[in-house]
Write an enzyme that holds these catalytic residues in place. Structure first.
Site, PDB file in Angstrom:
ATOM      1  CE  LYS A 164      -6.161  15.236  36.230  1.00 30.08           C
ATOM      2  NZ  LYS A 164      -4.908  14.484  36.440  1.00 30.08           N
TER       3      LYS A 164
ATOM      4  CG  ASP B 201      -2.846  14.050  33.482  1.00 32.88           C
ATOM      5  OD1 ASP B 201      -2.531  12.947  32.997  1.00 32.88           O
ATOM      6  OD2 ASP B 201      -2.740  14.321  34.694  1.00 32.88           O
TER       7      ASP B 201
ATOM      8  CD  GLU C  58       0.653  15.168  34.033  1.00 26.52           C
ATOM      9  OE1 GLU C  58       0.511  14.738  35.186  1.00 26.52           O
ATOM     10  OE2 GLU C  58       0.564  16.385  33.746  1.00 26.52           O
TER      11      GLU C  58
ATOM     12  CD  GLU D  52       0.482  11.704  37.984  1.00 27.96           C
ATOM     13  OE1 GLU D  52      -0.426  11.390  38.773  1.00 27.96           O
ATOM     14  OE2 GLU D  52       0.411  12.671  37.208  1.00 27.96           O
TER      15      GLU D  52
ATOM     16  CG  ASP E 227       4.254  11.670  43.490  1.00 28.16           C
ATOM     17  OD1 ASP E 227       4.443  11.241  44.648  1.00 28.16           O
ATOM     18  OD2 ASP E 227       3.147  12.071  43.094  1.00 28.16           O
TER      19      ASP E 227
ATOM     20  CG  HIS F 124       1.864  14.346  40.438  1.00 29.96           C
ATOM     21  ND1 HIS F 124       1.722  13.519  41.540  1.00 29.96           N
ATOM     22  CD2 HIS F 124       0.619  14.575  39.985  1.00 29.96           C
ATOM     23  CE1 HIS F 124       0.449  13.261  41.726  1.00 29.96           C
ATOM     24  NE2 HIS F 124      -0.246  13.883  40.803  1.00 29.96           N
TER      25      HIS F 124
END
Length: 462
Positions: A221, A249, A275, A301, A324, A351
């Site tokens: 992240k 992400d 992402e 997602e 998703d 995801h």
């Protein structure tokens, strides 16, 4: 003459896990998630059950539960779905109530609630057929699969004839690919090392462990602080070496210019993709990020529906499509998105994580491999190693690969005592005792799974 089984009730349960206490799932936009599920059980007159869910991160789970209850009259009293035609008709009824559709249209809470019910119906139908959902789908004819899709708003990019051509081209190799899938599994990547709540030592330790466990891709992240991201990415790259992919992400944190600047700075550490660099609704913004810096772009997602995916593909805005299982309106709409991605030749990397998303989305990716795209090249399914113990048929990842589910259904059934323990707000996990600790009855064992229904039958019923 055979008697038709009928759906007699829809149970809806607000189930929440206090993951914010340890910052599991934390990222730049969602610093304190409590992973939660609006959990749905369809019951039939003959004793059948179908299980589905909609994933949220805490507050608002009750809103999704209310939306499921609002849609429940479309399901109760209806013949239990068996065929593609049954499942297509149910999907259309759930997504085309004109008054509830007005709240979207075809996006947001009502659409996600429809997806929970659609997915529960697929679990019910596949269980009755004695097949896992991926195999149940892959056994359908190309014509039946096309009948599942709502082509409204798609025909400028994907027609029924286009979809038929894709599915017919993949049909001859289905059996061989299904056999390889059962023998070899499906590639996975893990996000567990990369939560923003981890300190550097934990980050490095978990990254090394992931590689030792067989993962060839991990995800970090990013997006809160550039200097922190540079340090963290450098530490992980040094820890895992050059042969392991590191995706990053941003969870929608940036404006376009910020995304371009940030990723240009991170690029020397060779991120595999960025992402959700900006708003999930901003198709042209994703295209600008993709063209403005060297790292490939992944998103999806939080894409609200098949139309957003269509535009992302038409605009050349993505290198990886991230479906998703519980964001759009269930299996049917995800079949449409898989076909769109195949038409444009863009890999699908689903995801997962959350509550039950690994369990659900593995079926969609495996169906894509067997019956749509025909390849696992450049494709991986996200894996996050938590909360699987609350499911009766949990996702299994060994050596960095998902094992193909063999049990009938959608792998969506939660253990009844887990539902009872984590039910919000009155479950014992959420009741604070005198010492401030969760007042969890030691008799509630999440590993047990008594039948038929320890939750009282009527509680949560719509």
């Amino acid at each position: 003459m055979a008697v038709t089984d009928t759906v007699t009730e829809v149970e809806v349960h607000d189930v929440r896990f206090p993951t914010s206490r340890e910052l599991t799932g934390s990222d730049a936009m969602n610093p304190d998630p409590d992973y939660s599920a609006a959990y749905v059980v369809l019951r039939t007159a003959a004793g059948g059950r179908g299980h589905g869910l909609c994933f949220t991160i805490g507050r608002g789970n009750d809103v999704v539960c209310a939306a499921v209850r609002a849609l429940a009259p479309y399901v109760t009293g209806r013949p239990a779905p068996v065929t593609a035609a049954d499942l297509a008709a149910l999907h259309r009824d759930l997504t085309h109530d004109s008054q509830l559709r007005w709240l979207g249209p075809e996006k947001g809470v009502a659409h996600m609630a429809a997806g929970a019910l659609v997915n529960a119906a697929w679990d019910l139908a596949a269980t009755r057929a004695g097949l896992p959902v991926w195999a149940f789908l892959a056994a359908m004819s190309p014509e039946d699969l096309v009948s599942l899709v709502d082509f409204r708003y798609l025909s400028d990019a994907l027609t029924p004839n286009d979809a038929l051509a894709i599915l017919r081209a993949a049909e001859p190799g289905r059996a061989a690919r299904a056999a390889r899938l059962k023998a070899e599994g499906y590639p996975a990547y893990t996000t567990s090392p990369g939560w923003l709540g981890h300190d550097d030592a934990t980050l490095v330790r978990l990254a090394r462990q992931a590689v030792a466990d067989g993962f060839r891709q991990i995800k970090l992240k990013v997006g809160a602080d550039l200097d922190d991201d540079l340090r963290r990415l450098r530490l992980v790259r040094e820890a895992v070496g050059p042969g392991v992919r590191i995706a990053v992400d941003a969870n929608q944190r940036w404006d376009v210019a910020d995304a371009v600047h940030w990723m240009t700075a991170l690029a020397p550490y060779e991120p595999y993709w960025i992402e959700e660099p900006t708003s999930p609704d901003d198709v042209l913004g994703h295209a600008a990020v993709r063209s403005g810096q060297p790292v490939r772009v992944a998103t999806g997602e939080h894409a609200a529906n098949r139309v957003v995916f269509k535009q992302l593909l038409q605009a050349g805005a993505v290198d990886f499509v991230q479906i998703d299982a519980a964001r759009v309106a269930g299996v049917n709409e995800n079949v449409a998105i898989l076909l769109l991605a195949a038409k444009y030749g863009v890999p699908v990397c689903p995801h997962a994580g959350g509550v039950g998303l690994c369990e659900l989305v593995q079926h969609l990716a495996m169906f894509d491999y067997v019956a749509v795209s025909g390849t696992r090249g450049d494709r991986v399914i996200e894996y996050v190693d938590h909360l699987h113990e609350h499911f009766t048929d949990p996702a299994v990842v060994t050596g960095g690969r998902y094992r193909a589910p063999a049990a009938p259904g959608f792998s969506a059934r939660m253990k009844p005592l887990s539902v009872a323990a984590y039910r919000f707000p009155d479950g014992p996990v959420w009741r604070a005792g005198p010492d401030g600790e969760p007042d969890l009855d030691p008799g509630l064992d999440p590993d047990s799974d008594p039948d038929p229904d320890p939750m009282g039958g009527q509680e949560g019923t719509a």
